[in-house]
Design a protein around this motif. Structure first.
Motif, PDB file in Angstrom:
ATOM      1  N   SER A   1       7.074 -12.365  -9.333  1.00  0.00           N
ATOM      2  CA  SER A   1       6.452 -13.065  -8.209  1.00  0.00           C
ATOM      3  C   SER A   1       7.468 -13.577  -7.199  1.00  0.00           C
ATOM      4  O   SER A   1       7.150 -13.773  -6.020  1.00  0.00           O
ATOM      5  N   SER A   2       8.718 -13.799  -7.636  1.00  0.00           N
ATOM      6  CA  SER A   2       9.720 -14.328  -6.712  1.00  0.00           C
ATOM      7  C   SER A   2      10.403 -13.224  -5.905  1.00  0.00           C
ATOM      8  O   SER A   2      11.169 -13.509  -4.993  1.00  0.00           O
ATOM      9  N   LYS A   3      10.121 -11.975  -6.235  1.00  0.00           N
ATOM     10  CA  LYS A   3      10.686 -10.846  -5.491  1.00  0.00           C
ATOM     11  C   LYS A   3       9.578 -10.180  -4.690  1.00  0.00           C
ATOM     12  O   LYS A   3       8.632  -9.631  -5.250  1.00  0.00           O
ATOM     13  N   VAL A   4       9.690 -10.247  -3.377  1.00  0.00           N
ATOM     14  CA  VAL A   4       8.670  -9.662  -2.493  1.00  0.00           C
ATOM     15  C   VAL A   4       9.240  -8.372  -1.901  1.00  0.00           C
ATOM     16  O   VAL A   4      10.279  -8.396  -1.234  1.00  0.00           O
ATOM     17  N   THR A   5       8.544  -7.287  -2.169  1.00  0.00           N
ATOM     18  CA  THR A   5       8.979  -5.971  -1.689  1.00  0.00           C
ATOM     19  C   THR A   5       7.903  -5.381  -0.801  1.00  0.00           C
ATOM     20  O   THR A   5       6.760  -5.199  -1.226  1.00  0.00           O
ATOM     21  N   VAL A   6       8.244  -5.129   0.439  1.00  0.00           N
ATOM     22  CA  VAL A   6       7.302  -4.549   1.401  1.00  0.00           C
ATOM     23  C   VAL A   6       7.672  -3.082   1.604  1.00  0.00           C
ATOM     24  O   VAL A   6       8.845  -2.745   1.822  1.00  0.00           O
ATOM     25  N   THR A   7       6.672  -2.208   1.517  1.00  0.00           N
ATOM     26  CA  THR A   7       6.910  -0.782   1.698  1.00  0.00           C
ATOM     27  C   THR A   7       5.678  -0.143   2.335  1.00  0.00           C
ATOM     28  O   THR A   7       4.738  -0.836   2.717  1.00  0.00           O
ATOM     29  N   HIS A   8       5.680   1.185   2.441  1.00  0.00           N
ATOM     30  CA  HIS A   8       4.580   1.888   3.095  1.00  0.00           C
ATOM     31  C   HIS A   8       4.110   3.035   2.214  1.00  0.00           C
ATOM     32  O   HIS A   8       4.791   3.466   1.290  1.00  0.00           O
ATOM     33  N   ASP A   9       2.918   3.555   2.540  1.00  0.00           N
ATOM     34  CA  ASP A   9       2.451   4.764   1.872  1.00  0.00           C
ATOM     35  C   ASP A   9       3.064   5.972   2.583  1.00  0.00           C
ATOM     36  O   ASP A   9       4.019   5.828   3.354  1.00  0.00           O
ATOM     37  N   SER A  10       2.531   7.156   2.353  1.00  0.00           N
ATOM     38  CA  SER A  10       3.129   8.361   2.937  1.00  0.00           C
ATOM     39  C   SER A  10       3.077   8.299   4.462  1.00  0.00           C
ATOM     40  O   SER A  10       2.059   7.937   5.059  1.00  0.00           O
ATOM     41  N   LEU A  11       4.187   8.671   5.091  1.00  0.00           N
ATOM     42  CA  LEU A  11       4.318   8.606   6.553  1.00  0.00           C
ATOM     43  C   LEU A  11       3.901   9.931   7.184  1.00  0.00           C
ATOM     44  O   LEU A  11       4.083  10.998   6.583  1.00  0.00           O
ATOM     45  N   PRO A  12       3.372   9.908   8.405  1.00  0.00           N
ATOM     46  CA  PRO A  12       3.144  11.159   9.138  1.00  0.00           C
ATOM     47  C   PRO A  12       4.468  11.868   9.411  1.00  0.00           C
ATOM     48  O   PRO A  12       5.539  11.244   9.390  1.00  0.00           O
ATOM     49  N   ASP A  13       4.393  13.147   9.671  1.00  0.00           N
ATOM     50  CA  ASP A  13       5.599  13.914   9.982  1.00  0.00           C
ATOM     51  C   ASP A  13       6.283  13.356  11.230  1.00  0.00           C
ATOM     52  O   ASP A  13       5.629  12.903  12.171  1.00  0.00           O
TER      53      ASP A  13
ATOM     54  N   VAL B   1       9.132   7.380  16.430  1.00  0.00           N
ATOM     55  CA  VAL B   1       8.485   8.694  16.390  1.00  0.00           C
ATOM     56  C   VAL B   1       9.423   9.679  17.073  1.00  0.00           C
ATOM     57  O   VAL B   1       9.869   9.445  18.196  1.00  0.00           O
ATOM     58  N   ASP B   2       9.732  10.786  16.391  1.00  0.00           N
ATOM     59  CA  ASP B   2      10.733  11.714  16.912  1.00  0.00           C
ATOM     60  C   ASP B   2      10.166  12.775  17.850  1.00  0.00           C
ATOM     61  O   ASP B   2      10.926  13.439  18.549  1.00  0.00           O
ATOM     62  N   SER B   3       8.850  12.957  17.860  1.00  0.00           N
ATOM     63  CA  SER B   3       8.253  13.959  18.744  1.00  0.00           C
ATOM     64  C   SER B   3       6.834  13.540  19.078  1.00  0.00           C
ATOM     65  O   SER B   3       6.277  12.621  18.460  1.00  0.00           O
ATOM     66  N   CYS B   4       6.251  14.201  20.056  1.00  0.00           N
ATOM     67  CA  CYS B   4       4.884  13.881  20.458  1.00  0.00           C
ATOM     68  C   CYS B   4       3.918  14.245  19.343  1.00  0.00           C
ATOM     69  O   CYS B   4       3.983  15.342  18.790  1.00  0.00           O
ATOM     70  N   ILE B   5       3.020  13.324  18.997  1.00  0.00           N
ATOM     71  CA  ILE B   5       2.054  13.558  17.927  1.00  0.00           C
ATOM     72  C   ILE B   5       0.679  13.075  18.368  1.00  0.00           C
ATOM     73  O   ILE B   5       0.544  12.282  19.313  1.00  0.00           O
ATOM     74  N   GLU B   6      -0.355  13.586  17.686  1.00  0.00           N
ATOM     75  CA  GLU B   6      -1.697  13.056  17.874  1.00  0.00           C
ATOM     76  C   GLU B   6      -1.805  11.722  17.147  1.00  0.00           C
ATOM     77  O   GLU B   6      -0.881  11.308  16.438  1.00  0.00           O
ATOM     78  N   ASP B   7      -2.941  11.037  17.293  1.00  0.00           N
ATOM     79  CA  ASP B   7      -3.120   9.736  16.665  1.00  0.00           C
ATOM     80  C   ASP B   7      -2.962   9.845  15.141  1.00  0.00           C
ATOM     81  O   ASP B   7      -3.634  10.654  14.481  1.00  0.00           O
ATOM     82  N   LYS B   8      -2.063   9.058  14.578  1.00  0.00           N
ATOM     83  CA  LYS B   8      -1.809   9.021  13.142  1.00  0.00           C
ATOM     84  C   LYS B   8      -1.758   7.565  12.692  1.00  0.00           C
ATOM     85  O   LYS B   8      -1.655   6.649  13.514  1.00  0.00           O
ATOM     86  N   SER B   9      -1.818   7.351  11.381  1.00  0.00           N
ATOM     87  CA  SER B   9      -1.730   5.979  10.865  1.00  0.00           C
ATOM     88  C   SER B   9      -1.077   5.973   9.484  1.00  0.00           C
ATOM     89  O   SER B   9      -1.046   6.992   8.796  1.00  0.00           O
ATOM     90  N   PHE B  10      -0.565   4.823   9.110  1.00  0.00           N
ATOM     91  CA  PHE B  10      -0.048   4.588   7.766  1.00  0.00           C
ATOM     92  C   PHE B  10      -0.196   3.105   7.475  1.00  0.00           C
ATOM     93  O   PHE B  10      -0.499   2.301   8.374  1.00  0.00           O
ATOM     94  N   THR B  11      -0.022   2.724   6.215  1.00  0.00           N
ATOM     95  CA  THR B  11      -0.213   1.323   5.829  1.00  0.00           C
ATOM     96  C   THR B  11       1.085   0.746   5.294  1.00  0.00           C
ATOM     97  O   THR B  11       1.886   1.432   4.650  1.00  0.00           O
ATOM     98  N   VAL B  12       1.270  -0.545   5.557  1.00  0.00           N
ATOM     99  CA  VAL B  12       2.404  -1.322   5.047  1.00  0.00           C
ATOM    100  C   VAL B  12       1.834  -2.409   4.154  1.00  0.00           C
ATOM    101  O   VAL B  12       0.840  -3.061   4.525  1.00  0.00           O
ATOM    102  N   SER B  13       2.438  -2.609   2.979  1.00  0.00           N
ATOM    103  CA  SER B  13       1.904  -3.624   2.067  1.00  0.00           C
ATOM    104  C   SER B  13       2.994  -4.113   1.125  1.00  0.00           C
ATOM    105  O   SER B  13       3.947  -3.381   0.843  1.00  0.00           O
ATOM    106  N   PRO B  14       2.856  -5.356   0.610  1.00  0.00           N
ATOM    107  CA  PRO B  14       3.770  -5.831  -0.431  1.00  0.00           C
ATOM    108  C   PRO B  14       3.363  -5.209  -1.774  1.00  0.00           C
ATOM    109  O   PRO B  14       2.171  -5.130  -2.097  1.00  0.00           O
ATOM    110  N   LEU B  15       4.347  -4.762  -2.542  1.00  0.00           N
ATOM    111  CA  LEU B  15       4.043  -4.178  -3.836  1.00  0.00           C
ATOM    112  C   LEU B  15       3.389  -5.210  -4.746  1.00  0.00           C
ATOM    113  O   LEU B  15       3.820  -6.366  -4.830  1.00  0.00           O
TER     114      LEU B  15
END
Length: 777
Positions: free
Chosen positions: A372-384, A424-438
Motif C-alpha cells: 500500500s505504501s508503493k504507488v505505481t502508475v502505468t497504462h494498458d496497451s498503447l496505440p501504435d 504521438v510520432d505520426s498522424c493517427i485516427e482517434d485512439k485511446s488508452f487508460t492510465v491507472s495505479p496498479l
C-alpha cells in the motif's frame, strides 16, 4: 523538499532543451503546408503571398517560426498547429471512505489533440483514501505436508480478523484450498487413494481435489472460524502444486469469491512447495491451454483435469486486470522460487512462513504495508506510434520511465503527483488508452487525436491574379487549373501530363530538383546556396559549399570543391586534401607499396577486402592457396591436370620450379592431383593479390600400378576352369540323351501300360515285374 526543487530544476532544463530543439526544422519532401507540418514538431508554414522569390522552391515557406520571421513572414501569416488538451471529467479526490465509490485519482478523462512529434504533459493526482476497504482471500495448500499449518490457521481466526481491523474498519475475508490435478502423475488415481490420499494413519482426510472455494468474502469472524474448522487435510503425489490453477480461478470468478468493486484485493497464498505452470499438463496428456475463464461448479474447479495450468504471463495479466495483489506466504525452502515469481508480478510481496504458519499474521501486515505504501502508475496497451513517459513528484520517487511511474513510502491520505508526457510520432485516427495505479480500480481514460491539418486563409477564386489568372490560392501558393503548372501557373503543359513533366526533374525517382530548385516546365531552375553561390547540375545535385573540411577549411585549403567532392591540388591527397602525398610508411621490405594489395592514402595502407593493415601482407578469410593453386602446380610441374591444355593462360600469375628439396621457408602444402598422386610444394605470395612463386618436389608419390602377370595368370586359370566346366557339361548332356533313347526303345517293347518312367531304381523294378508276368503266360 530538496528533491522537489531538484526535480523542478530538471524539468526546467528539459524545457530549455526543447527550446533548443525548436531551432531546427528538418525537411524532406515539402510541396504543401501539410507536408511541412508532418516534417517535424517545430516546422511552421508561411502563407504570405510573394514570400518566395521567382524560381525559388515553395519549400522555403517551411521553417521554424524564428527563421520565417527573419525572412519577413508576419506572425499572423505563420501556420503552426499546437497541442491542446481538454479535461472532460475531473471529480474531486475523496478524503475518506463513506460507503460509496471513492475517488483516489484525478482527472478521470482527458482528450488530447497532439501534433506529431510534439510532447504534451499533463498532471495526475493521487491520494489513498483513509479506511479504504480490504478484501483478503486466504488461499491455502492442503497437501499433507501442510497439516500443522492448517491446524494453526484454525486457531488464528480471531487474530487474523484483529489484524485486518487495524488496517481498516471495512475488512472482509474469504477462504479457499488447493492441492493439484487429480490425475497421474500428480495424484494417485487408485479409487481408494482418491477418496483418502493422506497417510493411512490419518483419520480425518478429505478426498483429492484441484481447487475448492470454501468461504466467500465475509466480515463475520464466527463464519470464518466455523468454515475453516470444518476443513481437513488432503494429499497428492508430486511436490509442485496446482497453486497457479487456484489463483487464476480466484481472480476470474469474482462473483463467487465476493470481491467488492471498491476494495483493495489481496490473495494470501500459503504453501511449502513450488508450482506447476503451463506445459506441465502434457505429463498427464492434458493439451488444452488454460482459457482464463471461470469454471466453478458447486465451489469446485471442474476443469482441473481437462485444462492445462496457466502460464505466469496469463496469471499476471489476470491479476492486473482484476486489481488483485498477491502475498506469497511460503516456507524458506521455496522462498527463492516465489521471489522470482514476484519479480514478474508487479504488485506482489513474498514472506517466509514459520514451520507451522504461526507468524502468518505479522507477515500479512508487513506485506500489506509494503504494497500500500508503493504507488505505481502505468497504462494498458498503447496505440501504435504513441509514447508515454511518467515522472513521479513525491518525497520518494522512483526513476522516470516509459512504462510506469513509482512513488515509495507513501502514507495514507498523502497527496502525490505524476507528470504524464504523451508523444504521438505520426498522424493517427482517434485512439485511446487508460492510465491507472496498479492494484487500484481508479482509471484515467486518455483519448488521442492528431493535429495534422493547416487552417489557412484560402481564396476560392480560380482566376486569381497572383496565379496568372489560371489558378486559386491555397496556403499562400498557387493551385493551378487543369493544363497549367509552375510557381505562378505560368506554364502550359499542352499535351504532356503534369506528372511526366515533374518526373523529368527527379533523379532516380527522388525529390524534385533534389529540393534545391524548382521544376519549371520539366526543367530544374536551381536556387542559390546560403553562401551566395548557386546549386547546379541537371537536377541541382551539385554545389561547391558542402565538401569536407580540415582545420576549419574546406578541402583543407589544399583543393577546390567540385560538386561536393574535393579536387586536391598537386602534392595533396585525402578526402579533405588534408595529407601531403607520401608512401614512406606504406613501403614494404621488398620496396613495394602495400604489397600491391592496397593503396597508400595519407601515408597509410587502405587494404583490399580481407587483407590486413598495416601493410596488407596477410589475408583473413581468403581461400586456401594450397587448394586454389593445385591445378596450376600440376600442369606447370608435371604437364597434367584440368589446366593441361591451357596452362600458360590459366596460370600466368604462378611461377613453378621443380626441386629435390625445398629452399623456400613459407607455406608448405601437400595435395592429391588429378591422377591420385601426392604432390608436395611450397608457396610464396609475391606482390599483388594472385601472384605466387612455387617450389615443387620432383617426385610425386603415386599408388602402385596393378600386377599384370598376376592378372593374366589369374585370367588364364579362369579360362581353363571355365573350359573344363563346359566340356563336362556337354559330356553330361550327351550321356543323358543316350540313356533317354535306350529308355524309349525299351518302352516300345514292353506290353505294360505306357507311362512316363524315369531311368531310376523304381523304373527298373517296374521292368522286372513286367518280365515276370510274361513268363507266367
Amino acid at each position: 523538499m530538496d528533491r522537489r526543487l531538484l526535480l523542478l530544476l530538471l524539468l526546467t532544463m528539459e524545457q530549455n532543451a526543447l527550446c533548443q530543439q525548436q531551432q531546427t526544422c528538418t525537411k524532406s519532401v515539402v510541396n504543401s503546408c501539410s507536408d511541412c507540418i508532418r516534417s517535424g514538431p517545430f516546422c511552421a508554414w508561411c502563407q504570405k503571398l510573394n514570400f518566395t522569390k521567382p524560381g525559388e522552391q515553395e519549400a522555403v515557406r517551411c521553417d521554424t517560426k524564428d527563421q520565417l520571421r527573419q525572412k519577413g513572414c508576419d506572425d499572423e501569416e505563420i501556420i503552426s498547429p499546437v497541442n491542446s488538451q481538454d479535461i472532460t471529467k475531473n471529480d474531486s479526490l475523496s478524503t475518506s471512505f463513506e460507503n460509496e465509490e471513492p475517488v483516489q485519482m484525478s482527472p478521470q478523462k482527458i482528450n488530447l489533440q497532439l501534433r506529431p512529434g510534439l510532447p504534451q504533459t499533463f498532471r495526475v493526482s493521487f491520494k489513498r483514501v483513509e479506511g479504504y476497504p480490504v478484501d483478503l482471500y486466504y488461499l491455502m495448500d492442503f497437501s499433507y505436508s501442510m497439516k500443522d499449518d492448517l491446524q494453526k490457521i484454525k486457531e488464528l481466526g480471531n487474530d487474523l480478523f484483529a489484524a485486518l481491523k487495524r488496517i481498516t474498519r471495512h475488512a472482509q475475508i474469504g477462504f479457499g484450498a488447493f492441492v493439484d490435478k487429480t490425475v497421474l502423475p500428480y495424484t494417485n488415481t487408485n479409487k481408494e487413494k482418491l477418496a483418502k490420499p493422506c497417510d493411512k494413519n490419518e483419520q480425518q482426510c478429505q478426498a483429492a481435489f484441484g481447487y475448492r472455494h470454501v468461504l466467500s468474502m465475509t466480515s463475520e469472524e464466527t463464519e470464518f472460524e466455523r468454515e475453516v474448522a470444518a476443513q481437513f487435510i488432503s494429499g497428492n503425489l508430486d511436490s509442485p502444486e496446482g497453486s497457479l490453477d487456484a489463483m487464476m480461478q480466484a481472480a476470474v470468478c469474482g462473483d463467487k469469491i465476493g470481491w467488492r468493486n471498491s476494495s483493495t484485493r489481496l490473495i494470501v497464498l500459503t504453501t511449502d512447495a513450488g508450482f506447476h505452470m503451463a506445459g506441465d499438463g502434457k505429463l498427464a496428456g492434458i493439451l488444452e491451454p488454460n482459457d482464463e475463464q471461470c469454471h466453478m461448479e458447486n465451489d469446485l474447479y471442474v476443469k482441473s483435469s481437462e485444462m492445462d495450468y496457466p502460464s505466469v504471463g496469463q496469471l499476471t495479466a489476470a491479476l492486473e486486470k482484476h486489481n488483485i495483489q498477491p502475498i506469497f506466504a511460503v516456507t524458506e525452502n521455496v522462498e527463492s522460487v516465489y521471489k522470482e515469481l514476484s519479480k514478474i508480478i508487479p504488485k506482489s510481496e513474498v514472506g517466509v512462513l514459520s514451520s507451522d504458519s504461526r507468524n502468518v499474521i505479522q507477515l500479512i501486515e508487513r506485506a500489506y504495508n509494503s504494497l500500500s505504501s508503493k504507488v505505481t502508475v502505468t497504462h494498458d496497451s498503447l496505440p501504435d506510434n504513441v509514447r508515454v513517459v511518467y515522472t513521479p513528484i513525491c518525497d520518494n520517487p522512483g526513476p522516470a520511465g516509459d512504462s510506469r511511474g513509482v512513488c515509495n513510502n507513501v502514507h495514507e491520505a498523502e497527496m502525490i503527483y505524476f507528470d504524464v508526457t504523451v508523444t504521438v510520432d505520426s498522424c493517427i485516427e482517434d485512439k485511446s488508452f487508460t492510465v491507472s495505479p496498479l492494484g487500484i480500480k481508479d482509471t484515467l481514460t486518455v483519448t488521442l487525436s492528431t493535429n495534422c491539418k493547416c487552417l489557412c486563409e484560402n481564396s476560392e477564386d480560380k482566376t486569381h491574379q497572383h496565379c496568372s489568372h489560371k489558378g486559386s490560392i491555397i496556403c499562400g501558393i498557387c493551385n493551378c487549373n487543369a493544363g497549367f503548372i509552375g510557381q505562378f501557373c505560368e506554364c502550359s503543359i499542352g499535351d504532356k501530363d503534369e506528372s511526366s513533366l515533374r518526373a523529368s526533374c527527379q533523379r532516380n525517382n527522388g525529390t524534385e530538383c533534389e529540393g534545391r530548385g524548382d521544376c519549371v516546365c520539366g526543367r530544374c531552375q536551381c536556387h542559390n546556396t546560403e553562401s551566395g553561390s548557386s546549386f547546379y547540375g541537371e537536377f541541382c545535385e551539385c554545389d561547391n559549399d558542402q565538401c569536407e573540411t580540415f582545420q576549419n577549411k574546406q578541402c583543407g585549403g589544399n583543393g577546390d570543391c567540385k560538386c561536393g567532392t574535393c579536387d586536391c591540388y598537386s602534392g595533396f591527397e585525402g578526402s579533405a586534401c588534408q595529407c601531403k602525398k607520401s608512401d614512406e610508411a606504406c613501403r614494404t621490405s621488398d620496396n613495394t607499396v602495400c604489397y600491391g594489395r592496397g593503396s597508400c592514402v595519407c601515408n597509410r595502407c587502405e587494404c583490399k577486402e580481407g587483407y590486413q593493415p598495416p601493410l596488407c601482407k596477410t589475408c583473413l578469410g581468403c581461400p586456401d592457396p594450397c587448394q586454389t593453386k593445385l591445378n596450376c602446380i600440376e600442369c606447370l610441374g608435371f604437364g597434367s591436370g584440368p589446366f593441361e591444355k591451357n596452362c600458360s593462360t590459366e596460370c600466368r600469375n604462378t611461377k613453378v620450379k621443380k626441386v629435390d628439396q625445398f629452399t623456400l621457408t613459407t607455406k608448405e602444402c601437400q595435395r592429391k592431383d588429378s591422377e591420385g598422386c601426392w604432390i608436395k610444394f611450397k608457396l610464396d605470395q609475391l606482390v599483388g593479390e594472385d601472384n605466387y612463386r612455387a617450389e615443387v618436389l620432383e617426385q610425386r608419390e603415386c599408388p602402385d600400378p596393378p600386377h599384370v602377370a598376376a592378372i593374366i595368370g589369374g585370367s588364364a586359370a579362369g579360362v581353363v576352369f571355365i573350359g573344363i566346366l563346359t566340356v563336362a557339361f556337354f559330356i553330361l548332356v550327351n550321356y543323358m540323351n543316350k540313356e533317354y533313347k535306350i529308355f524309349e526303345n525299351e518302352k516300345k517293347k514292353s506290353k505294360c501300360p505306357r507311362e512316363v518312367y524315369r531311368r531310376t531304381i523304381s523304373m527298373q523294378m517296374e521292368e522286372l515285374r513286367c518280365e515276370t508276368d510274361r513268363e507266367k503266360q
